[in-house]
Write a protein that holds these residues in place. Structure first.
Motif, PDB file in Angstrom:
ATOM      1  N   PHE A  53       0.888  -1.011   0.079  1.00 10.22           N
ATOM      2  CA  PHE A  53       0.179  -0.030   0.024  1.00 10.22           C
ATOM      3  C   PHE A  53       0.893   1.566   0.123  1.00 10.22           C
ATOM      4  CE2 PHE A  53      -1.760   3.515   2.430  1.00 10.22           C
ATOM      5  CZ  PHE A  53      -3.010   3.878   1.509  1.00 10.22           C
ATOM      6  N   GLU A  54       0.297   2.214  -0.657  1.00  8.24           N
ATOM      7  CA  GLU A  54       1.297   3.435  -0.778  1.00  8.24           C
ATOM      8  C   GLU A  54       0.098   4.654  -1.037  1.00  8.24           C
ATOM      9  OE1 GLU A  54       4.341   3.736  -3.673  1.00  8.24           O
ATOM     10  OE2 GLU A  54       4.810   1.721  -3.681  1.00  8.24           O
ATOM     11  N   GLU A  55       0.565   5.489  -0.283  1.00  6.27           N
ATOM     12  CA  GLU A  55      -0.386   6.981  -0.462  1.00  6.27           C
ATOM     13  C   GLU A  55       0.031   7.613  -1.861  1.00  6.27           C
ATOM     14  OE1 GLU A  55      -1.244   9.231   3.012  1.00  6.27           O
ATOM     15  OE2 GLU A  55      -0.001   8.036   4.138  1.00  6.27           O
ATOM     16  N   CYS A  56      -0.974   8.343  -2.238  1.00  2.00           N
ATOM     17  CA  CYS A  56      -1.077   9.077  -3.290  1.00  2.00           C
ATOM     18  C   CYS A  56      -1.969  10.155  -3.398  1.00  2.00           C
ATOM     19  CB  CYS A  56      -1.620   8.228  -4.787  1.00  2.00           C
ATOM     20  SG  CYS A  56      -3.167   7.767  -4.877  1.00  2.00           S
ATOM     21  N   PRO A  57      -1.866  11.234  -4.352  1.00  3.49           N
ATOM     22  CA  PRO A  57      -2.885  12.280  -4.365  1.00  3.49           C
ATOM     23  C   PRO A  57      -4.661  11.632  -4.711  1.00  3.49           C
ATOM     24  CG  PRO A  57      -1.224  12.799  -5.802  1.00  3.49           C
ATOM     25  CD  PRO A  57      -0.903  11.473  -5.435  1.00  3.49           C
ATOM     26  N   THR A  58      -5.317  12.484  -4.231  1.00  4.45           N
ATOM     27  CA  THR A  58      -6.744  11.929  -4.402  1.00  4.45           C
ATOM     28  C   THR A  58      -7.026  12.022  -5.900  1.00  4.45           C
ATOM     29  OG1 THR A  58      -9.124  12.504  -4.098  1.00  4.45           O
ATOM     30  CG2 THR A  58      -7.500  14.114  -4.076  1.00  4.45           C
ATOM     31  N   VAL A  59      -7.814  10.949  -6.345  1.00  7.36           N
ATOM     32  CA  VAL A  59      -7.940  10.709  -7.881  1.00  7.36           C
ATOM     33  C   VAL A  59      -8.996  11.928  -8.316  1.00  7.36           C
ATOM     34  CG1 VAL A  59      -7.568   8.290  -7.862  1.00  7.36           C
ATOM     35  CG2 VAL A  59      -9.943   9.212  -7.461  1.00  7.36           C
ATOM     36  N   LEU A  60      -9.582  12.444  -7.247  1.00  6.98           N
ATOM     37  CA  LEU A  60     -10.418  13.658  -7.666  1.00  6.98           C
ATOM     38  C   LEU A  60      -9.708  14.940  -7.927  1.00  6.98           C
ATOM     39  CD1 LEU A  60     -13.167  13.582  -4.660  1.00  6.98           C
ATOM     40  CD2 LEU A  60     -13.225  12.465  -7.027  1.00  6.98           C
ATOM     41  N   TRP A  61      -8.537  14.937  -7.704  1.00  4.76           N
ATOM     42  CA  TRP A  61      -7.698  16.294  -8.236  1.00  4.76           C
ATOM     43  C   TRP A  61      -6.895  15.842  -9.470  1.00  4.76           C
ATOM     44  CZ3 TRP A  61      -5.084  19.027  -3.302  1.00  4.76           C
ATOM     45  CH2 TRP A  61      -5.900  19.561  -2.801  1.00  4.76           C
ATOM     46  N   SER A  62      -7.645  15.570 -10.673  1.00  5.74           N
ATOM     47  CA  SER A  62      -7.089  15.081 -11.887  1.00  5.74           C
ATOM     48  C   SER A  62      -5.870  15.521 -12.157  1.00  5.74           C
ATOM     49  CB  SER A  62      -8.106  15.251 -12.885  1.00  5.74           C
ATOM     50  OG  SER A  62      -9.469  14.372 -12.950  1.00  5.74           O
ATOM     51  N   ASP A  63      -5.637  16.900 -12.130  1.00  5.74           N
ATOM     52  CA  ASP A  63      -4.437  17.544 -12.656  1.00  5.74           C
ATOM     53  C   ASP A  63      -3.075  17.172 -12.041  1.00  5.74           C
ATOM     54  OD1 ASP A  63      -6.000  18.818 -14.406  1.00  5.74           O
ATOM     55  OD2 ASP A  63      -6.023  20.576 -13.405  1.00  5.74           O
ATOM     56  N   GLU A  64      -3.043  17.014 -10.524  1.00  3.90           N
ATOM     57  CA  GLU A  64      -2.045  16.734  -9.582  1.00  3.90           C
ATOM     58  C   GLU A  64      -1.969  15.193  -9.783  1.00  3.90           C
ATOM     59  OE1 GLU A  64      -4.632  18.819  -8.812  1.00  3.90           O
ATOM     60  OE2 GLU A  64      -3.712  20.531  -7.722  1.00  3.90           O
ATOM     61  N   PHE A  65      -3.214  14.410  -9.719  1.00  3.17           N
ATOM     62  CA  PHE A  65      -2.907  13.099  -9.838  1.00  3.17           C
ATOM     63  C   PHE A  65      -2.458  12.569 -11.004  1.00  3.17           C
ATOM     64  CE2 PHE A  65      -4.260   8.972 -11.045  1.00  3.17           C
ATOM     65  CZ  PHE A  65      -4.018   8.073  -9.668  1.00  3.17           C
ATOM     66  N   THR A  66      -2.587  12.998 -12.211  1.00  7.79           N
ATOM     67  CA  THR A  66      -2.268  12.858 -13.422  1.00  7.79           C
ATOM     68  C   THR A  66      -0.517  13.058 -13.455  1.00  7.79           C
ATOM     69  OG1 THR A  66      -4.238  12.999 -14.786  1.00  7.79           O
ATOM     70  CG2 THR A  66      -2.153  13.011 -16.061  1.00  7.79           C
ATOM     71  N   GLU A  67      -0.234  14.232 -13.188  1.00 11.26           N
ATOM     72  CA  GLU A  67       1.269  14.447 -13.121  1.00 11.26           C
ATOM     73  C   GLU A  67       1.932  13.400 -12.256  1.00 11.26           C
ATOM     74  OE1 GLU A  67       4.182  18.305 -11.603  1.00 11.26           O
ATOM     75  OE2 GLU A  67       1.880  18.326 -11.734  1.00 11.26           O
ATOM     76  N   TRP A  68       1.185  13.022 -10.970  1.00  8.09           N
ATOM     77  CA  TRP A  68       1.921  12.005  -9.988  1.00  8.09           C
ATOM     78  C   TRP A  68       2.102  10.488 -10.875  1.00  8.09           C
ATOM     79  CZ3 TRP A  68      -0.201   7.582  -8.370  1.00  8.09           C
ATOM     80  CH2 TRP A  68       0.248   6.701  -7.366  1.00  8.09           C
ATOM     81  N   LEU A  69       0.967  10.326 -11.589  1.00  5.69           N
ATOM     82  CA  LEU A  69       0.967   8.895 -12.244  1.00  5.69           C
ATOM     83  C   LEU A  69       1.737   9.016 -13.207  1.00  5.69           C
ATOM     84  CD1 LEU A  69      -0.266   6.327 -12.533  1.00  5.69           C
ATOM     85  CD2 LEU A  69      -2.155   7.270 -13.957  1.00  5.69           C
ATOM     86  N   VAL A  70       2.213  10.119 -14.081  1.00  2.00           N
ATOM     87  CA  VAL A  70       3.218   9.985 -15.193  1.00  2.00           C
ATOM     88  C   VAL A  70       4.484   9.898 -14.772  1.00  2.00           C
ATOM     89  CG1 VAL A  70       4.288  11.666 -16.759  1.00  2.00           C
ATOM     90  CG2 VAL A  70       1.722  11.495 -16.755  1.00  2.00           C
ATOM     91  N   ASP A  71       4.642  10.505 -13.428  1.00  2.00           N
ATOM     92  CA  ASP A  71       6.020  10.139 -12.727  1.00  2.00           C
ATOM     93  C   ASP A  71       6.331   8.592 -12.240  1.00  2.00           C
ATOM     94  OD1 ASP A  71       8.522  11.187 -11.334  1.00  2.00           O
ATOM     95  OD2 ASP A  71       7.205  10.397  -9.670  1.00  2.00           O
ATOM     96  N   ARG A  72       5.230   8.250 -11.704  1.00  2.00           N
ATOM     97  CA  ARG A  72       5.339   6.477 -11.282  1.00  2.00           C
ATOM     98  C   ARG A  72       5.587   5.800 -12.361  1.00  2.00           C
ATOM     99  NH1 ARG A  72       4.495   5.793  -5.757  1.00  2.00           N
ATOM    100  NH2 ARG A  72       5.517   3.987  -6.265  1.00  2.00           N
ATOM    101  N   LEU A  73       4.723   6.099 -13.458  1.00  2.00           N
ATOM    102  CA  LEU A  73       4.849   5.052 -14.641  1.00  2.00           C
ATOM    103  C   LEU A  73       6.191   5.295 -15.348  1.00  2.00           C
ATOM    104  CD1 LEU A  73       1.345   6.147 -16.307  1.00  2.00           C
ATOM    105  CD2 LEU A  73       2.142   3.946 -15.495  1.00  2.00           C
TER     106      LEU A  73
END
Length: 301
Positions: A53-73
């Motif tokens: 389990f890891e913490e991440c930004p809330t998926v409701l904040w699409s802009d911040e979450f997408t930026e975070w996901l691009v980094d993890r990918l």
């Protein structure tokens, strides 16, 4: 690729039932699963089938979450993304189109996803594939909305074009023109989901959609998985028996149902619009007449 030789699947929406269902289903098949959540106290992390389990930004904040996901990918931490909600599907599709990402996340093509997630696009897609939906207009002023209401005919639904950026509000039933003038004003697009405006600059304006009221109407959900070769697997049917709030609510109770006369047509429409992947298509059905109209196509569970 994980040490088991299988891709690692990221499961978000860890505080919601779809997240838990995905984690358990994947874990039972020994698929490496990482659960992510924006709070540490989410129920899915407690599942014995979860690897980490890891913490991440809330998926409701699409802009911040997408930026975070691009980094993890980009770091190779995640191979595939489980489509547990509209927000996750949209955010993952946005990440997949980033110039630095050159691999398949296991999701349908972005055009198919957007046709599902933005309801004015969905109405046009239904026309394109020949499946009947509800009459829908997409006004961009209150005056246009009144004209659309008169063209469609009362009652109508003032319905968000997408939940992404607008929220979970299901819409309002409008029964007279005075109410229409009050309701048809723009929603505020969330400041953390401005990326959705790139796909629909008029996202804040509600749709005008036909609202059908007849006794005995049923809502049938058809679910399954569309393979890349066009085959469909794991088809299931259910009937919505309760929703909250009444009228335009989210389904809270379902019962199993048999295959329907429109099953093949609905699956074929899902195939043409979405391409491949997990799907749920909802159809409003009148058993007394056989009339059926597609309501929604979800690229998720």
């Amino acid at each position: 690729m994980s040490r088991r030789g299988l891709p690692t699947v990221a499961v978000f929406d860890a505080a919601l039932p779809p997240g838990l269902a995905f984690a358990r289903s994947l874990g039972r098949r020994d698929v490496p699963t990482i659960v992510f959540g924006h709070r540490p106290d989410v129920m899915t992390r407690r599942s014995r089938f979860v690897d980490a389990f890891e913490e991440c930004p809330t998926v409701l904040w699409s802009d911040e979450f997408t930026e975070w996901l691009v980094d993890r990918l980009g770091r190779g931490d995640i191979d595939l993304v489980a489509p547990t909600s509209d927000y996750v599907a949209f955010n993952a599709a946005e990440a997949a189109t980033h110039p630095s990402i050159d691999r398949d996340l296991g999701l349908p093509p972005i055009d198919g996803l957007l046709d599902c997630l933005f309801k004015d696009r969905f109405a046009r897609a239904l026309d394109r594939v020949g499946l009947t939906g509800h009459h829908t207009r997409a006004p961009t002023t209150t005056a246009d909305a009144i004209d659309a209401v008169e063209a469609v005919g009362l009652p109508v639904v003032a319905k968000p074009r997408s939940h992404v950026g607008v929220g979970v509000h299901r819409g309002d039933v409008v029964r007279d023109l005075d109410e229409a003038e009050r309701v048809f004003t723009p929603h505020e697009v969330d400041e953390h989901s401005r990326g959705a405006l790139r796909h629909d600059p008029e996202l804040g304006w509600p749709l005008v959609q036909e609202y059908v009221e007849r006794r005995g109407l049923e809502v049938i959900s058809i679910t399954g998985y569309l393979a890349r070769d066009g085959a469909v697997h794991g088809v299931g049917h259910s009937r919505k028996t309760h929703q909250w709030p009444p009228g335009l609510g989210i389904g809270i109770r379902f019962e199993t149902a048999d295959a329907q006369p429109f099953t093949d047509a609905a699956i074929d429409a899902a195939r043409q619009i979405l391409g491949h992947g997990i799907f749920e298509i909802e159809v409003q059905f009148d058993p007394s007449t056989g009339d059926h109209r597609a309501i929604d196509l979800h690229p998720r569970t």
